[in-house]
Design a protein around this motif. Sequence first.
Motif, PDB file in Angstrom:
ATOM      1  N   TYR A   1      29.802  11.336  26.507  1.00 29.27           N
ATOM      2  CA  TYR A   1      29.486  11.526  25.093  1.00 29.27           C
ATOM      3  C   TYR A   1      28.008  11.794  24.832  1.00 29.27           C
ATOM      4  O   TYR A   1      27.652  12.485  23.890  1.00 29.27           O
ATOM      5  CB  TYR A   1      29.893  10.289  24.287  1.00 29.27           C
ATOM      6  CG  TYR A   1      31.369  10.165  24.087  1.00 29.27           C
ATOM      7  CD1 TYR A   1      32.085   9.147  24.712  1.00 29.27           C
ATOM      8  CD2 TYR A   1      32.056  11.051  23.275  1.00 29.27           C
ATOM      9  CE1 TYR A   1      33.447   9.022  24.537  1.00 29.27           C
ATOM     10  CE2 TYR A   1      33.425  10.925  23.088  1.00 29.27           C
ATOM     11  CZ  TYR A   1      34.119   9.916  23.722  1.00 29.27           C
ATOM     12  OH  TYR A   1      35.459   9.796  23.538  1.00 29.27           O
TER      13      TYR A   1
ATOM     14  N   ILE B   1      32.753   2.292  30.822  1.00 30.01           N
ATOM     15  CA  ILE B   1      31.795   2.461  29.724  1.00 30.01           C
ATOM     16  C   ILE B   1      30.725   3.473  30.128  1.00 30.01           C
ATOM     17  O   ILE B   1      30.391   4.379  29.364  1.00 30.01           O
ATOM     18  CB  ILE B   1      31.146   1.105  29.355  1.00 30.01           C
ATOM     19  CG1 ILE B   1      32.206   0.146  28.803  1.00 30.01           C
ATOM     20  CG2 ILE B   1      30.038   1.296  28.313  1.00 30.01           C
ATOM     21  CD1 ILE B   1      31.772  -1.300  28.781  1.00 30.01           C
TER      22      ILE B   1
ATOM     23  N   THR C   1      27.658   7.375  17.264  1.00 32.86           N
ATOM     24  CA  THR C   1      28.248   7.930  18.491  1.00 32.86           C
ATOM     25  C   THR C   1      28.794   6.779  19.334  1.00 32.86           C
ATOM     26  O   THR C   1      29.806   6.905  20.008  1.00 32.86           O
ATOM     27  CB  THR C   1      27.176   8.683  19.309  1.00 32.86           C
ATOM     28  OG1 THR C   1      26.612   9.691  18.471  1.00 32.86           O
ATOM     29  CG2 THR C   1      27.764   9.336  20.537  1.00 32.86           C
ATOM     30  N   PHE C   2      28.078   5.645  19.263  1.00 37.70           N
ATOM     31  CA  PHE C   2      28.478   4.507  20.088  1.00 37.70           C
ATOM     32  C   PHE C   2      29.838   3.945  19.689  1.00 37.70           C
ATOM     33  O   PHE C   2      30.478   3.254  20.466  1.00 37.70           O
ATOM     34  CB  PHE C   2      27.395   3.424  20.050  1.00 37.70           C
ATOM     35  CG  PHE C   2      26.176   3.846  20.797  1.00 37.70           C
ATOM     36  CD1 PHE C   2      26.151   3.773  22.176  1.00 37.70           C
ATOM     37  CD2 PHE C   2      25.079   4.358  20.141  1.00 37.70           C
ATOM     38  CE1 PHE C   2      25.036   4.186  22.888  1.00 37.70           C
ATOM     39  CE2 PHE C   2      23.964   4.777  20.839  1.00 37.70           C
ATOM     40  CZ  PHE C   2      23.942   4.692  22.216  1.00 37.70           C
TER      41      PHE C   2
ATOM     42  N   ALA D   1      32.066   6.936  30.040  1.00 40.33           N
ATOM     43  CA  ALA D   1      32.214   7.399  28.655  1.00 40.33           C
ATOM     44  C   ALA D   1      30.857   7.777  28.069  1.00 40.33           C
ATOM     45  O   ALA D   1      30.722   8.798  27.385  1.00 40.33           O
ATOM     46  CB  ALA D   1      32.872   6.312  27.815  1.00 40.33           C
ATOM     47  N   ILE D   2      29.837   6.986  28.374  1.00 41.76           N
ATOM     48  CA  ILE D   2      28.496   7.253  27.843  1.00 41.76           C
ATOM     49  C   ILE D   2      27.942   8.560  28.419  1.00 41.76           C
ATOM     50  O   ILE D   2      27.368   9.373  27.703  1.00 41.76           O
ATOM     51  CB  ILE D   2      27.565   6.046  28.099  1.00 41.76           C
ATOM     52  CG1 ILE D   2      27.910   4.922  27.103  1.00 41.76           C
ATOM     53  CG2 ILE D   2      26.095   6.434  27.941  1.00 41.76           C
ATOM     54  CD1 ILE D   2      27.354   3.574  27.435  1.00 41.76           C
TER      55      ILE D   2
ATOM     56  N   SER E   1      36.077   2.557  24.348  1.00 35.61           N
ATOM     57  CA  SER E   1      36.540   2.369  25.723  1.00 35.61           C
ATOM     58  C   SER E   1      36.375   0.919  26.179  1.00 35.61           C
ATOM     59  O   SER E   1      36.938   0.501  27.170  1.00 35.61           O
ATOM     60  CB  SER E   1      35.800   3.312  26.655  1.00 35.61           C
ATOM     61  OG  SER E   1      34.413   3.077  26.556  1.00 35.61           O
TER      62      SER E   1
ATOM     63  N   TYR F   1      32.460   5.762  19.387  1.00 36.41           N
ATOM     64  CA  TYR F   1      33.409   6.411  20.297  1.00 36.41           C
ATOM     65  C   TYR F   1      33.275   5.873  21.711  1.00 36.41           C
ATOM     66  O   TYR F   1      34.238   5.794  22.449  1.00 36.41           O
ATOM     67  CB  TYR F   1      33.191   7.927  20.266  1.00 36.41           C
ATOM     68  CG  TYR F   1      33.634   8.473  18.936  1.00 36.41           C
ATOM     69  CD1 TYR F   1      34.961   8.813  18.708  1.00 36.41           C
ATOM     70  CD2 TYR F   1      32.745   8.567  17.876  1.00 36.41           C
ATOM     71  CE1 TYR F   1      35.379   9.245  17.466  1.00 36.41           C
ATOM     72  CE2 TYR F   1      33.155   8.998  16.632  1.00 36.41           C
ATOM     73  CZ  TYR F   1      34.477   9.340  16.434  1.00 36.41           C
ATOM     74  OH  TYR F   1      34.905   9.742  15.203  1.00 36.41           O
ATOM     75  N   VAL F   2      32.055   5.502  22.080  1.00 38.99           N
ATOM     76  CA  VAL F   2      31.843   4.952  23.408  1.00 38.99           C
ATOM     77  C   VAL F   2      32.462   3.560  23.508  1.00 38.99           C
ATOM     78  O   VAL F   2      33.162   3.237  24.464  1.00 38.99           O
ATOM     79  CB  VAL F   2      30.334   4.883  23.730  1.00 38.99           C
ATOM     80  CG1 VAL F   2      30.112   4.276  25.088  1.00 38.99           C
ATOM     81  CG2 VAL F   2      29.727   6.284  23.674  1.00 38.99           C
ATOM     82  N   THR F   3      32.220   2.755  22.472  1.00 42.43           N
ATOM     83  CA  THR F   3      32.703   1.370  22.531  1.00 42.43           C
ATOM     84  C   THR F   3      34.212   1.293  22.422  1.00 42.43           C
ATOM     85  O   THR F   3      34.801   0.292  22.806  1.00 42.43           O
ATOM     86  CB  THR F   3      32.068   0.519  21.418  1.00 42.43           C
ATOM     87  OG1 THR F   3      32.204   1.222  20.191  1.00 42.43           O
ATOM     88  CG2 THR F   3      30.606   0.271  21.681  1.00 42.43           C
TER      89      THR F   3
END
Length: 436
Positions: A406, A399, A353-354, A402-403, A360, A356-358
Amino acid sequence: MLRLFDLSLLINGFPIKEAKAELDTIMGLSEKEHALFIQHKKEEIVAYHLQNNPFYAALVGSINTKSWNDLPILNKQNLQKPLSERLSKGYSIKNVYLNKTSGSSGTPFVFAKDKYCHALTWASNSMRFGWHGINFNTSYQARFYGIPMDFIGNKKERFKDFLSNRYRFPIFNLSDIVLERFLQKFRIKKFDYLNGYTSSIVLFAKFLEKKNIILKDICPSLKACFVTSEMLFESDKNLLKKQFGILIINEYGASELDLIAFENPNEEWQINAETLFVEILDENNQPVPNGIEGRIIITSLFNKAHPFIRYDIGDIGILDKKSTSQKPILKKLIGRTNDVAVLPSGKKSPGLTFYYVTKSIIEDDGNVKEFIIKQTQIDSFEIEYVSDNELHKNQIEKIKTAIALYLEPDLNFTFTRKTVLERTNRGKLKQFKSCL
């Protein structure tokens, strides 16, 4: 049946017909012809980049390019400069296939493939899935992947899913309530196969086990399940076989290259020896004998837009002793595991999942070189990163937003800039680590 998938590639300028024809020719070569083909393609791609790619020519410098083993080993650190500085002459952001690596190794970067090379990737994918009775134009895919949460990115991905004949199960929340909804979809839709991140599919199988349900019983059209991006352990593979009641196929690939190894119908992990040249090297960059573990080094034989010549992917593997140059078999892949994050709400999210977060965090200026995320408590995470400049406040806010989107809101994050990050004893950077 309209060949929607092939058509969508054609519309986007990827010559899929020519690529499939070339792949058929390569597949038809004898052992001897194949060895000559590989030799010729290696020489050709090196010569091409020495002449047309200043970035690669500078990297090689005055090394004797006639000796393959003397050519430099490319790694993700070499590639962390703006893409415009790495493209070959005649290629620009407008006429290539452009993407970002997932950063699952902790070292993300933007890369390019020329359109013919990308068409070959799809021809190769298509052929390998075909070994197991799957046709991208007609088979319906249950896709366990992430999806962008922003409106435009989301709609774009959904449209791509439509063209590719697939239904997406977003994997950011894998709580029992959500998995129950997934299950209902399998009751009403006629899926032919599952494809997606190993950890998410394994979580779904564990949910089915708890409910004592065999997936094939409720969705009889299912033929196979393809897992990717993370290590598939033997115990998990057995669980998937038991709970799904179908073939479980293990693939190993890298977005910047191609499918690297794919399980064939004899349950061997067959390496792609058509569009790639794969070597296993020791720490002194010398080839190791089959049966001995070493670093997996890969050359993309067709990518003219961007050099991936003797590229260290950051994984360790072993070639089977029975491998031939035409049919190399990957006996074992060591590394590539991702943990699952457990959150205060009880939600479980795969480490990927991270990715998709990273996304950003990652910008094409190459500022952030590497990062790892550690879960220290149920609601607390540490992001350690190596960068030229400290992340500024608005980047950190981006970030965090976004976290929250998500994963879930009210999680605590600390950001620590480091000069060097902690690695596994194999030198692998694990992007996500749970300390719970």
